[in-house]
Design an enzyme around this catalytic site. Structure first.
Site, short mmCIF file in Angstrom:
data_model
loop_
_atom_site.label_atom_id
_atom_site.label_comp_id
_atom_site.label_asym_id
_atom_site.label_seq_id
_atom_site.Cartn_x
_atom_site.Cartn_y
_atom_site.Cartn_z
N GLU A 130 -24.56 -19.67 -15.76
CA GLU A 130 -23.08 -20.25 -15.57
C GLU A 130 -23.03 -21.35 -14.44
O GLU A 130 -22.26 -21.35 -13.53
CB GLU A 130 -21.92 -19.28 -15.49
CG GLU A 130 -22.02 -18.27 -16.54
CD GLU A 130 -21.02 -17.10 -16.28
OE1 GLU A 130 -20.04 -17.11 -15.18
OE2 GLU A 130 -20.90 -16.49 -17.16
N GLU A 179 -25.11 -12.87 -21.85
CA GLU A 179 -24.10 -11.89 -21.21
C GLU A 179 -23.17 -11.40 -22.21
O GLU A 179 -22.32 -12.23 -22.92
CB GLU A 179 -23.41 -12.27 -19.86
CG GLU A 179 -24.27 -12.19 -18.73
CD GLU A 179 -23.47 -12.77 -17.36
OE1 GLU A 179 -22.31 -12.73 -17.07
OE2 GLU A 179 -24.15 -13.42 -16.58
C1 GAL Z 1 -20.14 -13.79 -15.52
C2 GAL Z 1 -21.27 -13.79 -14.26
C3 GAL Z 1 -21.76 -12.53 -14.10
C4 GAL Z 1 -20.66 -11.65 -13.58
C5 GAL Z 1 -19.77 -11.44 -14.86
C6 GAL Z 1 -18.70 -10.47 -14.74
O1 GAL Z 1 -19.31 -14.58 -15.41
O2 GAL Z 1 -22.18 -14.59 -15.15
O3 GAL Z 1 -22.63 -12.76 -12.66
O4 GAL Z 1 -19.71 -12.20 -12.69
O5 GAL Z 1 -19.35 -12.63 -15.25
O6 GAL Z 1 -17.91 -10.31 -15.92
#
Ligand code: GAL
Length: 819
Positions: free
Chosen positions: A435, A511
């Protein structure tokens, strides 16, 4: 003459074994007798400096994990762009509320016995140092490495005392405030090694092994070996033997060739009927190379590897050894809960054992380079790894983040990362970023290309991934189209569009989830909620609460099940971690650790563990009931019951009365993956679930009862025999049960520990993300009836006696054998 290397060091433990007495290379891990202090002491670089009143510590060491917790520590007043925030607010607990910031110094001394300059080389290798490391030997600066997560090494030969004795090493570390989005740890939190070789030697990370052709019948293996300090034109003989896991030689090669400094030695082998590496059977081989220079043996270098083939196919996704599979992965940060960032192999193994049972086959090392021990364990235990590098590039996410170093250091950092891990079969792709704000810059693709090209140059065998969250940006500006393996973070509703618009024709869930829950906490009525906040700073374990940018697990399961072009997922996260206590991150002290974990900070599974297990673990049956059944005061009130199971149907009984028969169905995503009884009226007693298979046969049952009064403490260690290496750990589940042995799920009493004998108490945690109790104190409150205490072996065999005491219940005592 080739010197025999003898190294006597009063700071170390010998870890690498020598091959049949041919002492040509030694790796020594510097663990003991370090001195440490916080604060800045520039004069500590001088060998004569007295560190007598500094603390004596062993490495790995995390200076911040001993607390105390305080909301003022690294209090960040910011708007988190990734979470769609515009107005800056007080982000309490963002980095865990622990004192990781500031300067710290470490000092130690070592001898290289019989050292003669010009005949030997000594390198110092740091697996990681948090952060901005400046390394001094005998008063002289030998190097600097800013990024706290990466491994780096320096040749320190020229700085050593002529007789090799009494060399003093000092390391200055500095952590800026506002430099992280999670708890980074502090200090020499990973191992430090001395590597002593002959003058002519294979450099650190000096081999590269690949398996260009893999079939069941045979595999070709290519080994490239670099050599340092040989003279051009001299003859070099490289004799390499490949051994299987039984120690049988399966291939060998001898290369006799003139040395030229820009031409490494290349050898090719064939292994017949290779045992292929897979997560289910992680078979490993070793290539042992003997290097002869001017006809004398100068080095022996061992490269461990696996034989496996990875392919990424448009429309079809990922193939391992010709078989398609979808990643059943988790993201993890590097901290080990109550141990902080200090690396410990037993703790890492404990994590992997739990993940294995859940059916996990892959890990993304969010958002930085992992410790080498983790990757080695993944090789051995069978996990595919995305090794990630950066959370930001040239544009900032946090004020003092890596962007300060990016221009000068990004290439060096990627090169070290790839050389460090390119021989590990578990590593299946490199990630250049998570990100990164650069993804939305009009020419962000150039930075991505710069980094991806470095990866391709250093390792042409693995593809490159980047986790992206700004879907419109990256689809419109060409950024996503450039990345070998485009990864989306959340945004499940945009998967299809992403797949359709991208030339790669597949999408990885780099993610997923970011569902939040607290172990043993249930909120009524269970409802799908975004950013739900409660007075007790907990989230519900009905697993229906998530963040505005994220989603529930069921959605990710469906994407994997319904579309060939999805490659599977990496859930945010396998384990809770210190810092980022979303949704309690804004003015929400004492929240100080995450609620995203499938497993809590004490390494105790939450209910969600069984939801993933029911889909991912195809070997073992899962039949798990939630919530607990101690709801005094809720008599007659609707108290829904969920069952996470791999069976298609089940019938639920409360005190013998059927609550109905449920079958998984497509009416909603939750009904597809969970069995739910939404109308159960609470009455104390027994909940029983009877599971049915596809043929309609009752095949399994499970019960949950209302526990009676707290009666005694129960201790359940994960291991009752541990190694006498001064590092091994036993994780002891400490719980309060009623007289029949049922967990009392509401108990929160303080438990005190006594540890004696052949080891020591190391730490404890209860999994409560808002607890400010210190991990290293020999006492801890139960969180919903449970906590974890960790004991550590000493160096001598014997017995550790561990006792747990609390008023009002019977005490408990167990013995752990140290062998
Ligand atoms: C994502 C990020 C992670 C964590 C996660 C929490 O956007 O890459 O590091 O912050 O969200 O939901």
């Amino acid at each position: 003459m080739i010197k025999r290397i003898v190294l006597s060091c009063f700071t170390f433990l010998l870890v690498s074994t020598m091959l049949s007495g041919e002492s040509v290379r030694q790796q020594i891990t510097l663990e003991r007798n370090w001195k440490f202090t916080r604060g800045d002491f520039p004069e500590a670089i001088n060998p004569g400096f007295s560190d007598a009143n500094w603390e004596t510590v062993s490495i790995p060491h995390d200076w911040a994990i001993y607390g105390p917790f305080n909301e003022e520590h690294d209090l960040q007043i910011v708007a988190v762009e990734q979470n769609y925030e515009i107005i800056p607010t007080r982000k309490t607990g963002r980095t865990g509320g622990l004192p990781y910031m500031g300067v710290g110094w470490y000092r130690t001394s070592f001898d290289v016995d019989g050292f003669i300059k010009g005949e030997q080389r000594v390198n110092i290798l740091f697996d990681g140092a948090m952060s901005e490391a400046q390394v001094f030997i005998n008063g002289a600066k030998v190097g600097f490495w800013p990024y706290g997560y990466n491994s780096f090494h320096f040749d320190i030969t020229e700085y050593l005392n002529d007789d090799g004795k009494n060399n003093v090493m000092a390391v200055r570390l500095e952590n800026q405030e506002f430099s992280s989005r999670w708890y980074p740890g502090a200090g020499l939190y990973r191992n430090v090694h001395l590597i002593v070789t002959n003058e002519v030697h294979v450099p650190v990370w000096g081999t590269f092994i690949t398996t260009p052709h893999v079939t069941k019948e045979f595999a070709s293996v290519k080994l490239v070996t670099e050599l340092n300090n040989a003279e051009n034109g001299q003859n070099v003989r490289v004799n390499t033997k490949i051994y299987d896991r039984w120690g049988r030689m399966v291939a060998s090669q001898e290369t006799n060739q003139m040395f030229f400094e820009d031409r490494p030695y290349e050898q090719h082998f064939l292994i017949n009927e290779p045992e292929l590496w897979t997560p289910e059977s992680p078979r490993l081989y070793e290539a042992v190379s003997r290097i002869y220079y001017r006809e004398e043996l100068v080095d022996i270098y061992t490269t461990r590897f696996g034989v496996r083939d990875i392919k990424f196919v448009p429309e079809k996704g990922f193939f391992l050894n010709g078989q398609r599979r979808k990643f059943q992965g988790v993201n993890n940060h590097h901290d080990l809960g109550p141990l902080g960032a200090a690396v410990n192999i037993a703790a890492l193994r404990r994590q992997l054992v739990l993940l294995k049972d859940m059916g996990v086959d892959a890990i993304r090392t969010a958002h930085n380079m992992p410790t080498p021990e983790l990757v080695e364990l993944c090789d051995e235990m069978g996990f595919m790894v995305i090794v990630e590098s950066f959370d930001e590039w040239d544009r900032a996410k946090v004020k003092n983040g890596y962007h300060r170093f990016f221009d000068e250091w990004a290439e060096k950092d990627l090169v070290n990362m790839i050389r460090n891990f390119r021989n590990n079969p578990s590593v299946i792709m490199w990630s250049i970023g998570n990100e990164v704000p650069t993804q939305c810059s009009p020419d962000g693709y150039r930075v991505a290309k710069f980094l991806q090209d470095i990866c391709h140059r250093e390792d042409p065998t693995r593809p490159v991934n980047c986790g992206m969250d700004r879907v419109s940006c990256v689809l419109d500006n060409g950024f996503a189209a450039l990345i070998d393996i485009p990864g989306l973070n959340y945004r499940t509703h945009r998967y299809l569009e992403t797949y359709e618009r991208l030339p790669q024709r597949f999408v990885l869930g780099s993610e997923t989830g970011s569902t939040v829950s607290s172990r043993g906490v249930y909120k009524f009525p269970p409802e799908i909620k975004i950013n739900a906040i409660y007075d007790d700073h907990q989230s519900s374990s009905y697993d229906l609460e998530y963040c505005s940018w994220s989603n529930l697990p069921d959605e990710d399961f469906a994407l994997a099940d319904d579309y060939e072009w999805t490659m599977g997922q990496f859930v945010w996260t396998g384990f809770d971690y210190l810092g980022e206590p979303t949704p309690y991150d804004t003015d929400a002290w004492p929240s100080r650790s995450s609620l995203f974990g499938i497993i809590d900070l004490a390494f105790i599974p939450k209910d969600r563990f069984y939801l993933y297990r029911s889909v991912w673990n195809r070997e073992d049956a899962t039949l798990h009931i939630l919530p607990h059944w101690n709801w005094e005061g809720r008599e007659g009130e609707i108290t829904p019951v969920f069952v996470y199971t791999n069976y298609p149907s089940a019938e639920l009984f409360l005190n013998g009365k059927s609550q109905g028969f449920r079958t998984k169905n497509d009416s909603t995503l939750q009904h597809r993956y969970r069995l739910m009884w939404m109308d159960v009226k609470y009455e104390p007693g027994e909940l029983k679930v009877v599971a049915y298979d596809e043929a309609g046969r009752a095949v399994a049952e499970e019960k949950m009862v209302t526990a009676g009064r707290a009666h005694r403490i129960e201790l359940i260690p994960d291991r009752t025999i541990i190694d006498a290496d001064g590092k091994d750990l036993s994780y002891i589940n400490v719980r309060v049960v009623d007289r029949y042995g049922n967990l009392v799920p509401t108990d929160s009493r303080l438990i005190r520990f006594d540890t004696s004998g052949a080891g020591k108490y190391r730490a404890s945690a209860n999994g409560d993300p808002s607890s400010l109790e210190l991990f290293h104190k020999p006492q801890m409150s139960l969180f919903n009836g449970q906590l974890t205490a960790i004991v550590q072996s000493g160096n001598q065999p014997g017995t550790i006696v561990f006792e747990a005491k609390a008023p009002g219940v019977r005490n408990a005592r167990i013995e752990i054998q140290v062998k």
